[in-house]
Design an enzyme around this catalytic site. Structure first.
Site, PDB file in Angstrom:
ATOM      1  N   LYS A  13      20.171  -7.082   9.552  1.00 21.34           N
ATOM      2  CA  LYS A  13      19.334  -5.969  10.020  1.00 21.34           C
ATOM      3  C   LYS A  13      19.914  -4.608   9.607  1.00 21.34           C
ATOM      4  O   LYS A  13      19.194  -3.767   9.108  1.00 21.34           O
ATOM      5  CB  LYS A  13      19.202  -5.982  11.555  1.00 21.34           C
ATOM      6  N   ARG A  88      15.932  -6.231  22.683  1.00 24.16           N
ATOM      7  CA  ARG A  88      16.682  -7.482  22.573  1.00 24.16           C
ATOM      8  C   ARG A  88      16.323  -8.468  23.680  1.00 24.16           C
ATOM      9  O   ARG A  88      16.874  -9.555  23.714  1.00 24.16           O
ATOM     10  CB  ARG A  88      18.161  -7.170  22.690  1.00 24.16           C
ATOM     11  N   ARG A 127      32.638 -11.393   8.066  1.00 29.33           N
ATOM     12  CA  ARG A 127      32.344  -9.967   7.870  1.00 29.33           C
ATOM     13  C   ARG A 127      33.595  -9.095   8.006  1.00 29.33           C
ATOM     14  O   ARG A 127      34.356  -9.232   8.954  1.00 29.33           O
ATOM     15  CB  ARG A 127      31.305  -9.565   8.912  1.00 29.33           C
ATOM     16  N   ARG A 160      35.359  -6.406  12.754  1.00 30.28           N
ATOM     17  CA  ARG A 160      34.816  -5.716  13.927  1.00 30.28           C
ATOM     18  C   ARG A 160      35.310  -6.426  15.186  1.00 30.28           C
ATOM     19  O   ARG A 160      35.425  -7.642  15.199  1.00 30.28           O
ATOM     20  CB  ARG A 160      33.282  -5.778  13.861  1.00 30.28           C
ATOM     21  N   ARG A 171      27.167 -14.136  21.243  1.00 29.31           N
ATOM     22  CA  ARG A 171      26.083 -13.280  20.735  1.00 29.31           C
ATOM     23  C   ARG A 171      24.934 -14.133  20.220  1.00 29.31           C
ATOM     24  O   ARG A 171      23.767 -13.807  20.404  1.00 29.31           O
ATOM     25  CB  ARG A 171      26.615 -12.356  19.644  1.00 29.31           C
TER      26      ARG A 171
HETATM   27  P1  ADP Z   1      24.922  -7.666  16.293  1.00 27.45           P
HETATM   28  O1  ADP Z   1      23.439  -7.536  16.064  1.00 27.45           O
HETATM   29  O2  ADP Z   1      25.669  -7.906  15.024  1.00 27.45           O
HETATM   30  O3  ADP Z   1      25.321  -8.581  17.398  1.00 27.45           O
HETATM   31  P2  ADP Z   1      25.012  -4.899  17.265  1.00 27.45           P
HETATM   32  O4  ADP Z   1      25.848  -3.930  16.555  1.00 27.45           O
HETATM   33  O5  ADP Z   1      23.523  -4.756  17.163  1.00 27.45           O
HETATM   34  O6  ADP Z   1      25.510  -6.301  16.747  1.00 27.45           O
HETATM   35  O7  ADP Z   1      25.387  -4.937  18.844  1.00 27.45           O
HETATM   36  C1  ADP Z   1      26.698  -5.095  19.297  1.00 27.45           C
HETATM   37  C2  ADP Z   1      26.718  -5.273  20.814  1.00 27.45           C
HETATM   38  O8  ADP Z   1      26.139  -4.111  21.450  1.00 27.45           O
HETATM   39  C3  ADP Z   1      25.873  -6.434  21.357  1.00 27.45           C
HETATM   40  O9  ADP Z   1      26.567  -7.660  21.337  1.00 27.45           O
HETATM   41  C4  ADP Z   1      25.590  -5.948  22.794  1.00 27.45           C
HETATM   42  O10 ADP Z   1      26.714  -6.108  23.640  1.00 27.45           O
HETATM   43  C5  ADP Z   1      25.383  -4.460  22.600  1.00 27.45           C
HETATM   44  N1  ADP Z   1      23.956  -4.142  22.355  1.00 27.45           N
HETATM   45  C6  ADP Z   1      23.414  -3.673  21.208  1.00 27.45           C
HETATM   46  N2  ADP Z   1      22.092  -3.475  21.338  1.00 27.45           N
HETATM   47  C7  ADP Z   1      21.781  -3.842  22.617  1.00 27.45           C
HETATM   48  C8  ADP Z   1      20.581  -3.866  23.373  1.00 27.45           C
HETATM   49  N3  ADP Z   1      19.396  -3.516  22.839  1.00 27.45           N
HETATM   50  N4  ADP Z   1      20.651  -4.295  24.653  1.00 27.45           N
HETATM   51  C9  ADP Z   1      21.803  -4.653  25.220  1.00 27.45           C
HETATM   52  N5  ADP Z   1      22.976  -4.660  24.560  1.00 27.45           N
HETATM   53  C10 ADP Z   1      22.981  -4.251  23.274  1.00 27.45           C
END
Ligand code: ADP
Length: 215
Positions: A13, A88, A127, A160, A171
Protein backbone atom coordinates in the site's frame (compact mmCIF):
# COMPACT_ATOMS: atom_id res chain seq x y z
CA UNK A 1 -9.72 11.82 -6.69
CA UNK A 2 -10.50 10.35 -3.28
CA UNK A 3 -9.46 6.78 -2.78
CA UNK A 4 -8.83 4.19 -0.10
CA UNK A 5 -6.09 1.60 -0.46
CA UNK A 6 -7.11 -1.61 1.21
CA UNK A 7 -4.77 -4.55 1.72
CA UNK A 8 -2.92 -6.60 4.28
CA UNK A 9 0.31 -5.38 5.87
CA UNK A 10 2.99 -6.05 3.27
CA UNK A 11 0.65 -5.83 0.28
CA UNK A 12 2.48 -2.72 -0.95
CA UNK A 13 0.00 0.00 0.00
CA UNK A 14 2.70 2.50 0.99
CA UNK A 15 4.79 1.97 -2.14
CA UNK A 16 1.80 2.16 -4.46
CA UNK A 17 0.42 5.19 -2.64
CA UNK A 18 3.67 7.02 -3.42
CA UNK A 19 3.23 6.19 -7.12
CA UNK A 20 -0.29 7.61 -7.05
CA UNK A 21 0.98 10.76 -5.33
CA UNK A 22 3.33 11.29 -8.30
CA UNK A 23 0.62 10.61 -10.87
CA UNK A 24 -2.27 12.56 -9.39
CA UNK A 25 -0.56 15.18 -7.23
CA UNK A 26 -2.75 14.39 -4.24
CA UNK A 27 -1.34 13.49 -0.81
CA UNK A 28 -0.94 10.04 0.72
CA UNK A 29 -2.58 9.93 4.13
CA UNK A 30 -1.16 7.00 6.04
CA UNK A 31 -2.36 6.46 9.60
CA UNK A 32 0.76 4.32 10.24
CA UNK A 33 3.02 7.24 9.21
CA UNK A 34 0.92 9.77 11.14
CA UNK A 35 1.12 7.59 14.26
CA UNK A 36 4.88 7.08 13.89
CA UNK A 37 5.30 10.87 13.62
CA UNK A 38 3.28 11.31 16.83
CA UNK A 39 5.49 8.73 18.52
CA UNK A 40 8.64 10.44 17.34
CA UNK A 41 7.51 13.79 18.72
CA UNK A 42 6.45 12.06 21.96
CA UNK A 43 3.01 13.67 21.84
CA UNK A 44 0.31 12.52 24.25
CA UNK A 45 -1.49 10.79 21.40
CA UNK A 46 1.73 9.07 20.30
CA UNK A 47 2.44 7.81 23.78
CA UNK A 48 -1.09 6.41 24.06
CA UNK A 49 -0.64 4.54 20.78
CA UNK A 50 2.80 3.07 21.45
CA UNK A 51 2.00 -0.17 23.27
CA UNK A 52 -0.64 -1.19 20.72
CA UNK A 53 1.65 -0.42 17.79
CA UNK A 54 4.55 -2.35 19.31
CA UNK A 55 2.29 -5.37 19.80
CA UNK A 56 0.75 -5.16 16.30
CA UNK A 57 -2.72 -4.38 17.66
CA UNK A 58 -4.97 -1.63 16.35
CA UNK A 59 -4.73 1.57 18.32
CA UNK A 60 -8.08 2.94 19.62
CA UNK A 61 -10.39 4.19 16.87
CA UNK A 62 -10.78 7.66 18.37
CA UNK A 63 -7.04 8.31 18.15
CA UNK A 64 -6.77 7.49 14.45
CA UNK A 65 -10.00 9.34 13.71
CA UNK A 66 -8.57 12.47 15.32
CA UNK A 67 -5.42 12.17 13.19
CA UNK A 68 -7.41 11.62 10.00
CA UNK A 69 -9.73 14.54 10.70
CA UNK A 70 -6.80 16.88 11.33
CA UNK A 71 -5.01 15.69 8.21
CA UNK A 72 -7.96 15.93 5.82
CA UNK A 73 -8.59 19.53 6.90
CA UNK A 74 -5.23 20.58 5.49
CA UNK A 75 -5.15 22.54 2.24
CA UNK A 76 -3.29 19.95 0.20
CA UNK A 77 -6.11 17.42 0.72
CA UNK A 78 -8.72 19.74 -0.79
CA UNK A 79 -8.67 18.16 -4.24
CA UNK A 80 -8.29 14.58 -3.11
CA UNK A 81 -6.29 12.10 -1.09
CA UNK A 82 -5.11 8.53 -0.92
CA UNK A 83 -5.99 6.88 2.37
CA UNK A 84 -3.44 4.21 3.26
CA UNK A 85 -4.09 2.05 6.33
CA UNK A 86 -7.44 3.65 7.18
CA UNK A 87 -10.13 2.43 7.65
CA UNK A 88 -8.99 -0.82 9.24
CA UNK A 89 -12.22 -2.05 10.85
CA UNK A 90 -15.93 -1.55 10.30
CA UNK A 91 -16.32 1.12 12.93
CA UNK A 92 -13.56 3.18 11.26
CA UNK A 93 -15.29 2.65 7.90
CA UNK A 94 -18.48 4.12 9.37
CA UNK A 95 -16.54 7.02 10.91
CA UNK A 96 -15.01 7.74 7.52
CA UNK A 97 -18.38 7.67 5.77
CA UNK A 98 -19.78 10.15 8.29
CA UNK A 99 -16.77 12.42 8.06
CA UNK A 100 -16.80 12.50 4.26
CA UNK A 101 -20.54 13.04 4.18
CA UNK A 102 -20.13 16.06 6.45
CA UNK A 103 -17.52 17.64 4.21
CA UNK A 104 -19.44 16.51 1.09
CA UNK A 105 -16.51 14.62 -0.37
CA UNK A 106 -17.50 11.01 -0.95
CA UNK A 107 -15.00 8.33 -1.97
CA UNK A 108 -14.45 7.58 -5.65
CA UNK A 109 -13.00 4.11 -5.22
CA UNK A 110 -11.48 1.55 -2.88
CA UNK A 111 -8.57 -0.38 -4.37
CA UNK A 112 -7.81 -3.74 -2.83
CA UNK A 113 -4.19 -4.89 -3.20
CA UNK A 114 -4.68 -8.62 -3.30
CA UNK A 115 -1.79 -10.88 -2.28
CA UNK A 116 -1.20 -14.38 -1.04
CA UNK A 117 -0.41 -14.86 2.67
CA UNK A 118 2.98 -16.57 2.07
CA UNK A 119 4.29 -13.69 0.01
CA UNK A 120 2.98 -11.20 2.57
CA UNK A 121 4.97 -12.83 5.36
CA UNK A 122 8.18 -12.79 3.33
CA UNK A 123 7.70 -9.18 2.35
CA UNK A 124 7.28 -8.18 6.00
CA UNK A 125 10.00 -10.30 7.60
CA UNK A 126 12.47 -9.25 4.88
CA UNK A 127 11.65 -5.54 4.84
CA UNK A 128 14.57 -3.19 5.61
CA UNK A 129 15.37 0.48 5.15
CA UNK A 130 18.87 1.65 4.28
CA UNK A 131 20.02 3.99 7.07
CA UNK A 132 21.93 6.18 4.62
CA UNK A 133 19.75 6.45 1.51
CA UNK A 134 16.37 5.76 3.13
CA UNK A 135 15.68 3.29 0.32
CA UNK A 136 13.14 0.56 1.08
CA UNK A 137 14.69 -2.88 0.46
CA UNK A 138 13.89 -6.52 1.06
CA UNK A 139 16.48 -9.14 1.96
CA UNK A 140 14.41 -11.84 0.20
CA UNK A 141 13.51 -9.95 -2.98
CA UNK A 142 15.84 -6.98 -3.61
CA UNK A 143 18.69 -7.50 -6.11
CA UNK A 144 21.93 -8.26 -4.24
CA UNK A 145 23.59 -5.19 -5.86
CA UNK A 146 21.03 -2.91 -4.21
CA UNK A 147 21.59 -4.48 -0.79
CA UNK A 148 25.37 -4.27 -1.28
CA UNK A 149 25.11 -0.63 -2.41
CA UNK A 150 23.61 0.34 0.94
CA UNK A 151 26.42 -1.32 2.87
CA UNK A 152 29.04 0.15 0.49
CA UNK A 153 27.58 3.62 1.16
CA UNK A 154 28.31 3.05 4.85
CA UNK A 155 24.68 2.27 5.65
CA UNK A 156 22.94 -0.37 7.70
CA UNK A 157 19.82 -2.32 6.82
CA UNK A 158 17.34 -1.27 9.50
CA UNK A 159 14.23 -3.26 10.38
CA UNK A 160 11.05 -1.43 11.44
CA UNK A 161 10.29 -1.98 15.14
CA UNK A 162 7.02 -3.79 14.37
CA UNK A 163 8.51 -6.01 11.64
CA UNK A 164 9.60 -8.76 14.06
CA UNK A 165 7.97 -12.19 13.70
CA UNK A 166 5.62 -12.04 16.65
CA UNK A 167 4.26 -8.61 15.81
CA UNK A 168 3.94 -9.52 12.13
CA UNK A 169 1.85 -12.59 12.99
CA UNK A 170 -0.39 -10.38 15.08
CA UNK A 171 -0.75 -7.72 12.40
CA UNK A 172 -1.77 -10.38 9.86
CA UNK A 173 -4.29 -11.85 12.30
CA UNK A 174 -5.78 -8.43 12.99
CA UNK A 175 -6.05 -7.91 9.23
CA UNK A 176 -7.88 -11.21 8.70
CA UNK A 177 -10.28 -10.63 11.56
CA UNK A 178 -10.97 -6.92 11.42
CA UNK A 179 -9.95 -5.45 8.07
CA UNK A 180 -10.88 -8.18 5.57
CA UNK A 181 -14.61 -7.78 6.25
CA UNK A 182 -14.32 -4.31 4.69
CA UNK A 183 -13.85 -5.99 1.29
CA UNK A 184 -17.43 -7.16 1.38
CA UNK A 185 -18.64 -3.83 2.72
CA UNK A 186 -17.04 -1.77 -0.07
CA UNK A 187 -18.10 -4.37 -2.63
CA UNK A 188 -21.70 -3.95 -1.54
CA UNK A 189 -21.61 -0.19 -2.11
CA UNK A 190 -19.92 -0.71 -5.48
CA UNK A 191 -16.68 1.09 -4.69
CA UNK A 192 -14.31 -1.90 -4.67
CA UNK A 193 -11.72 -2.59 -7.40
CA UNK A 194 -9.49 -5.64 -6.92
CA UNK A 195 -5.86 -5.30 -8.08
CA UNK A 196 -3.47 -8.26 -8.22
CA UNK A 197 -0.55 -7.14 -6.01
CA UNK A 198 1.85 -9.90 -7.08
CA UNK A 199 4.86 -8.90 -9.19
CA UNK A 200 7.13 -5.90 -9.63
CA UNK A 201 6.18 -2.46 -8.32
CA UNK A 202 5.73 -1.08 -11.87
CA UNK A 203 3.51 -3.97 -12.92
CA UNK A 204 1.24 -3.47 -9.93
CA UNK A 205 1.08 0.29 -10.42
CA UNK A 206 0.13 -0.30 -14.07
CA UNK A 207 -2.79 -2.42 -12.88
CA UNK A 208 -3.81 0.26 -10.37
CA UNK A 209 -3.73 2.88 -13.10
CA UNK A 210 -6.00 0.74 -15.26
CA UNK A 211 -8.45 0.28 -12.40
CA UNK A 212 -8.56 4.04 -11.84
CA UNK A 213 -8.78 4.93 -15.54
CA UNK A 214 -12.23 3.44 -15.79
CA UNK A 215 -13.65 5.63 -13.03
P1 ADP B 1 1.23 -2.14 8.21
O1 ADP B 1 0.12 -1.85 7.24
O2 ADP B 1 2.50 -2.51 7.51
O3 ADP B 1 0.89 -3.07 9.32
P2 ADP B 1 1.12 0.62 9.18
O4 ADP B 1 2.31 1.47 9.05
O5 ADP B 1 -0.07 0.93 8.32
O6 ADP B 1 1.65 -0.84 8.95
O7 ADP B 1 0.60 0.59 10.72
C1 ADP B 1 1.45 0.29 11.78
C2 ADP B 1 0.66 0.16 13.08
O8 ADP B 1 -0.03 1.40 13.36
C3 ADP B 1 -0.47 -0.88 13.06
O9 ADP B 1 -0.02 -2.18 13.36
C4 ADP B 1 -1.41 -0.32 14.15
O10 ADP B 1 -0.92 -0.58 15.45
C5 ADP B 1 -1.31 1.18 13.93
N1 ADP B 1 -2.35 1.65 12.98
C6 ADP B 1 -2.16 2.14 11.74
N2 ADP B 1 -3.32 2.50 11.17
C7 ADP B 1 -4.29 2.21 12.08
C8 ADP B 1 -5.70 2.35 12.09
N3 ADP B 1 -6.38 2.81 11.03
N4 ADP B 1 -6.36 1.95 13.20
C9 ADP B 1 -5.73 1.48 14.28
N5 ADP B 1 -4.39 1.31 14.33
C10 ADP B 1 -3.67 1.68 13.25
Amino acid sequence: MRIVLLGAPGSGKGTQAQKLVETYGIPQVSTGDLLRAELQSESKLGLRAKADMDAGRLVPDELVLELIQRRLEKDDARDGFILDGFPRNSSQARDLENLLREIEKPLDAVLLLDLDLDVLSKRLTGRRTCSVTGKLLNIHFSPQEELDACIAAGGELIQRADDNEETIANRLKVYQEQTRPLIEFYGSVDLLRVVDAMGAVEEVSGRMQKALDCL
